[in-house]
Structures are given as structure tokens and as C-alpha cells.
Design a protein around this motif. Structure first.
Motif, PDB file in Angstrom:
ATOM      1  N   UNK A  60       1.067  -1.219   0.061  1.00 29.94           N
ATOM      2  CA  UNK A  60       0.068  -0.008  -0.023  1.00 29.94           C
ATOM      3  C   UNK A  60       0.991   1.359  -0.139  1.00 29.94           C
ATOM      4  N   UNK A  61       1.875   1.325   0.298  1.00 32.00           N
ATOM      5  CA  UNK A  61       2.955   2.065   1.375  1.00 32.00           C
ATOM      6  C   UNK A  61       3.408   2.839   0.076  1.00 32.00           C
ATOM      7  N   UNK A  62       3.877   1.338  -0.811  1.00 25.74           N
ATOM      8  CA  UNK A  62       4.841   1.472  -2.399  1.00 25.74           C
ATOM      9  C   UNK A  62       4.354   2.087  -3.701  1.00 25.74           C
ATOM     10  N   UNK A  63       2.624   2.125  -3.494  1.00 28.47           N
ATOM     11  CA  UNK A  63       1.323   1.859  -4.019  1.00 28.47           C
ATOM     12  C   UNK A  63       1.246   3.605  -4.422  1.00 28.47           C
ATOM     13  N   UNK A  64       1.590   4.087  -3.132  1.00 31.47           N
ATOM     14  CA  UNK A  64       0.862   5.392  -3.175  1.00 31.47           C
ATOM     15  C   UNK A  64       2.018   5.775  -3.385  1.00 31.47           C
ATOM     16  N   UNK A  65       2.610   5.783  -2.709  1.00 36.23           N
ATOM     17  CA  UNK A  65       4.620   6.707  -3.336  1.00 36.23           C
ATOM     18  C   UNK A  65       4.357   6.841  -4.951  1.00 36.23           C
ATOM     19  N   UNK A  66       4.506   5.855  -5.243  1.00 37.48           N
ATOM     20  CA  UNK A  66       4.272   5.168  -7.331  1.00 37.48           C
ATOM     21  C   UNK A  66       2.984   6.325  -7.285  1.00 37.48           C
ATOM     22  N   UNK A  67       2.247   6.115  -6.966  1.00 34.03           N
ATOM     23  CA  UNK A  67       1.275   7.234  -7.582  1.00 34.03           C
ATOM     24  C   UNK A  67       1.021   8.417  -7.113  1.00 34.03           C
ATOM     25  N   UNK A  68       1.863   9.291  -6.621  1.00 30.25           N
ATOM     26  CA  UNK A  68       1.775  10.289  -6.623  1.00 30.25           C
ATOM     27  C   UNK A  68       3.134  10.491  -7.470  1.00 30.25           C
ATOM     28  N   UNK A  69       4.455  10.288  -7.641  1.00 31.70           N
ATOM     29  CA  UNK A  69       4.664   9.924  -8.438  1.00 31.70           C
ATOM     30  C   UNK A  69       3.449  10.698 -10.502  1.00 31.70           C
ATOM     31  N   UNK A  70       3.285   9.419 -10.276  1.00 25.27           N
ATOM     32  CA  UNK A  70       2.614  10.035 -11.589  1.00 25.27           C
ATOM     33  C   UNK A  70       1.971  11.003 -11.435  1.00 25.27           C
ATOM     34  N   UNK A  71       0.668  11.426 -10.632  1.00 27.83           N
ATOM     35  CA  UNK A  71       0.336  12.559 -10.568  1.00 27.83           C
ATOM     36  C   UNK A  71       0.787  13.966 -10.928  1.00 27.83           C
ATOM     37  N   UNK A  72       2.853  13.399  -9.863  1.00 20.74           N
ATOM     38  CA  UNK A  72       3.143  14.778 -10.078  1.00 20.74           C
ATOM     39  C   UNK A  72       3.614  15.025 -11.021  1.00 20.74           C
ATOM     40  N   UNK A  73       3.911  14.201 -12.174  1.00 22.45           N
ATOM     41  CA  UNK A  73       4.834  14.079 -13.840  1.00 22.45           C
ATOM     42  C   UNK A  73       4.623  13.864 -14.741  1.00 22.45           C
ATOM     43  N   UNK A 110      10.386  11.927 -11.054  1.00 20.98           N
ATOM     44  CA  UNK A 110      10.297  12.044 -12.200  1.00 20.98           C
ATOM     45  C   UNK A 110      10.628  11.582 -13.245  1.00 20.98           C
ATOM     46  N   UNK A 111      11.942  11.026 -13.624  1.00 21.61           N
ATOM     47  CA  UNK A 111      12.327  10.040 -14.456  1.00 21.61           C
ATOM     48  C   UNK A 111      11.860   8.739 -14.154  1.00 21.61           C
TER      49      UNK A 111
END
Length: 207
Positions: free
Chosen positions: A53-66, A129-130
Motif C-alpha cells: 500500500x505504501x509503495x503504491x501510494x508513493x508511485x501513484x504520487x509520482x504519476x500524479x506529480x510528473x 520524475x524520470x
């Protein structure tokens, strides 16, 4: 059975169904992130001690931002300069491995910034972002960055340089990341990878 008992049972069933739906939704979302990020998903999972869940939240946040970031094209002149610099760095690795990875780290940071990614002065932000746009290639960049700041051996630095070449090729192509990259030949030092013994491997030789 009393009406009260029936109502209680109905509420319990609804709650259980909601919990199951949310859980399946999260797992489904994580499957999508795993497909998108590949090895980078595993890296995020390891960073959160296996907490999906935490990993998914982190990667989802990356997608949202970048996710909406648009890569800027390089001019032919800039691209040519970057390709020449990368070739020089690979040649330099034979005699000065640590200096080569240091220069490779700096070059990738500049190249990413020129393509429209965040400044390399904030490495974690730039890497995040990359990873959204080049998930399969960021591991090498992380490797050379760690080698510059750690006590990596020559073989570890060589492997990091080989892997980092993938990100360099992706960023130095003439077309943006969402185009058909297969139409562009990835620029490298004629397909060669640095070795610790002054030799070069050709493509397909199992570097």
C-alpha cells in the motif's frame, strides 16, 4: 429472527463487501503500477519493507506529480555534444573509473534537466520524475549516483555505467519519450561498454 438481527447482519455484509472491494481495488491499482514501473516498483516496495500500500501510494504520487510532464527535444547540436561527451566518459573509465562515474552522474543530471525534468540538484525529485517516463532505465542512474558517494568497487561501477547507458540513450534520442523509440538508434559509443581491463564488449556480447 428479529428485525434488529436482520438489520445487523445486513450491515455486516455491506461492510465486508466494501472492505473486499477496496482491497481488490488497491491490489488492482498496484498491479497496474507494477506493470508501469517494472523493477522500479520492486525498488519502491523494498524501500517500504514490503508494504504494497505504501509503495503504491508513493508511485501513484509520482504519476500524479510528473505524469503530465512533456519532454523537451534536444537540438541536433546539443545531442551531438552529449553523445561525444558520453563516449569520452566511457573511454575514460578504463583509467579512471571513479572519475568516469562522477562525470556520468553529472552528465545525466544535465541531460535530464535539458529534456525538461527537475534540476539534478534535487536528485530524488529528478529520479522520481524520470521513473514515471523511463522506469526501465532509472536503475543505472541511481547506481552511478550511489557509486559517486559510496565505496563501490570497479566492477560495481562498471555495471552501473553499463546500466546507465540505457537512460542516456533514452534521453538523447531525437524523439520524445512517448514516441516510437525503435525508429531511432540509441546513441552510444558504437555499442561499447566500459570494462575494467581496457576492453570493450560489443552489443549482444553479454556485457
Amino acid at each position: 429472527m428479529s428485525m434488529f438481527a436482520i438489520v445487523v447482519i445486513a450491515v455486516v455484509v455491506v461492510i465486508a463487501a466494501a472492505v473486499l472491494f477496496i482491497g481488490l481495488g488497491r491490489r488492482g491499482g498496484n498491479r497496474g503500477l507494477k506493470r508501469r514501473f517494472g523493477p522500479e516498483y520492486d525498488h519502491a516496495l523494498a524501500g517500504h519493507n514490503g508494504d504494497t500500500e505504501a509503495a503504491g501510494q508513493e508511485l501513484g504520487e509520482r504519476v500524479r506529480r510528473y505524469g503530465s510532464l512533456k519532454e523537451r527535444p534536444l537540438s541536433p547540436e546539443d545531442r551531438e555534444q552529449y553523445v561525444a561527451q558520453w563516449a569520452r566518459i566511457q573511454e575514460q573509465f578504463v583509467d579512471s573509473p571513479h572519475k568516469a562515474v562522477t562525470e556520468a552522474d553529472a552528465l545525466l543530471a544535465r541531460l535530464a534537466q535539458d529534456r525538461g525534468f527537475p534540476s539534478g540538484e534535487q536528485f530524488d525529485e529528478q529520479l522520481a520524475a524520470l521513473s514515471v517516463h523511463h522506469a526501465g532505465q532509472v536503475h543505472g542512474y541511481r547506481g552511478v549516483h550511489a557509486a559517486v558517494r559510496g565505496q563501490s568497487g570497479t566492477e560495481e561501477m562498471r555495471e552501473a555505467m553499463v546500466e546507465a547507458r540505457g537512460l542516456f540513450a533514452a534521453l538523447a534520442t531525437e524523439e520524445p519519450a512517448d514516441s516510437d523509440r525503435h525508429r531511432s538508434q540509441p546513441p552510444d559509443d558504437h555499442g561499447r561498454a566500459p570494462t575494467a581491463h581496457g576492453r570493450h564488449h560489443t552489443k549482444g556480447s553479454g556485457t
